[in-house]
Design an enzyme around this catalytic site. Structure first.
Site, PDB file in Angstrom:
ATOM      1  N   ASP A  69      -3.508 -11.050  -1.552  1.00  0.00           N
ATOM      2  CA  ASP A  69      -3.004 -10.098  -2.541  1.00  0.00           C
ATOM      3  C   ASP A  69      -4.125  -9.843  -3.540  1.00  0.00           C
ATOM      4  OD1 ASP A  69      -1.827  -8.688  -4.573  1.00  0.00           O
ATOM      5  OD2 ASP A  69      -0.119 -10.044  -4.824  1.00  0.00           O
ATOM      6  N   TYR A 160      -4.623  14.183  -7.546  1.00  0.00           N
ATOM      7  CA  TYR A 160      -5.275  12.882  -7.351  1.00  0.00           C
ATOM      8  C   TYR A 160      -5.236  12.047  -8.627  1.00  0.00           C
ATOM      9  CZ  TYR A 160      -8.249   9.849  -4.499  1.00  0.00           C
ATOM     10  OH  TYR A 160      -8.741   8.811  -3.754  1.00  0.00           O
ATOM     11  N   LYS A 167     -11.268   5.673  -8.580  1.00  0.00           N
ATOM     12  CA  LYS A 167     -12.360   5.782  -7.610  1.00  0.00           C
ATOM     13  C   LYS A 167     -13.708   5.938  -8.324  1.00  0.00           C
ATOM     14  CE  LYS A 167     -10.196   5.583  -3.609  1.00  0.00           C
ATOM     15  NZ  LYS A 167     -10.408   4.464  -2.654  1.00  0.00           N
ATOM     16  N   ARG A 197      -5.544  11.931   7.336  1.00  0.00           N
ATOM     17  CA  ARG A 197      -4.103  11.713   7.158  1.00  0.00           C
ATOM     18  C   ARG A 197      -3.752  10.228   7.167  1.00  0.00           C
ATOM     19  NH1 ARG A 197      -0.887  16.078   7.116  1.00  0.00           N
ATOM     20  NH2 ARG A 197      -1.677  18.046   7.950  1.00  0.00           N
ATOM     21  N   ALA A 200      -2.001   6.533   2.323  1.00  0.00           N
ATOM     22  CA  ALA A 200      -2.302   6.796   0.916  1.00  0.00           C
ATOM     23  C   ALA A 200      -2.407   8.297   0.646  1.00  0.00           C
ATOM     24  CB  ALA A 200      -3.606   6.102   0.528  1.00  0.00           C
TER      25      ALA A 200
END
Length: 259
Positions: A69, A160, A167, A197, A200
């Site tokens: 995790d 986004y 990012k 595709r 996310a």
């Protein structure tokens, strides 16, 4: 080509396989073709089940599968401790992990919640730093870390939102980690993949419009495939790119160069 890549029997950790459409799965398939030993991490039991099914369908065998995790340091450290007990040395890590709450991908970016902003940063960017720290001692022969980014890190992409900012943080982290780890002969780079595709991507409201726009305007007049992203990733992880670190490499049919 296998001799050029020099990945045969190398131990590579792949993080982030959610299903068969995942970029991480595309990378894993390319790694298997190059003869690497692939070690997978997963977060939840359902991801583990899907991963096992994919491996069975393709008649592939994982070197190791470990729960991890990335939102907790303890889990990351424990995962790489287990990996180290099994293989002693690893040669690379593919970090293909990003997540933001659905409500923070809708509407205006200015409405992003404080908690949502922090969660996207922690999962999508800080996790790379934590993984680099945990894996560093295992890269006894040097190695390569590869992160997955997207054009939304440097341009505004409708829908986004907070993920674009995460990012951007990821790409900056790549550069700072490259500076820190270079003395250990560990390279750190990112692949800025075109629209594929993935699970996310389905969370981005304008995704279908993005695909259509790329097909019309990218120099190659097509969207990239999972396989193309996977192949470039292993090239950046391999001996072929031994002189490259701290870079963001675009695999997007050239879309990023267009005005």
């Amino acid at each position: 080509m296998e001799d050029l890549l020099k990945l045969k029997d190398k131990n590579i950790v792949v993080m982030g396989v959610a299903n068969k459409r995942s970029l991480a799965w595309g990378v894993a398939k390319s790694l298997y073709q190059a003869g690497a030993n692939v070690i997978f991490t997963y977060r939840k039991e359902r991801s583990y089940t899907k991963l096992q099914k994919l491996l069975e369908e393709h008649s592939l065998e994982a070197k190791m599968i470990v729960q991890c995790d990335v939102n907790t340091d303890e889990s990351i450290q424990e995962a790489f401790k287990k990996i180290g007990e099994e293989v002693d040395c690893i040669h690379g890590v593919v970090h293909s992990i990003a997540f933001a709450h659905a409500e923070d991908l809708k509407g205006d970016f200015v409405e992003t919640s404080r908690d949502g902003f922090a969660f996207a940063q922690d999962t999508s960017a800080y996790s790379l730093v934590a993984v680099a720290k945990a894996s560093r001692s295992l890269m006894k022969e040097g190695g390569s870390l590869i992160a997955m980014s997207y054009l939304g890190a440097e341009r505004v992409v409708d829908g986004y939102n907070v993920m674009g900012v995460a990012k951007a943080s990821l790409e900056a982290s790549v550069r700072y980690l490259a500076s820190d780890l270079g003395k250990d002969n560990i390279r750190v780079n990112a692949i800025s993949a075109g629209a594929v595709r993935t699970l996310a991507a389905k969370g981005v409201p304008s995704f279908n419009e993005i695909l259509s726009k790329i097909e019309k305007t990218a120099p190659l007049r097509k969207n990239v495939t999972q396989e193309e992203v996977g192949d470039m990733t292993i090239a950046m992880m391999s001996h072929l790119s031994r002189g490259v670190t701290g870079e963001i490499v675009y695999v997007d049919s050239g879309y990023n160069i267009m005005g």
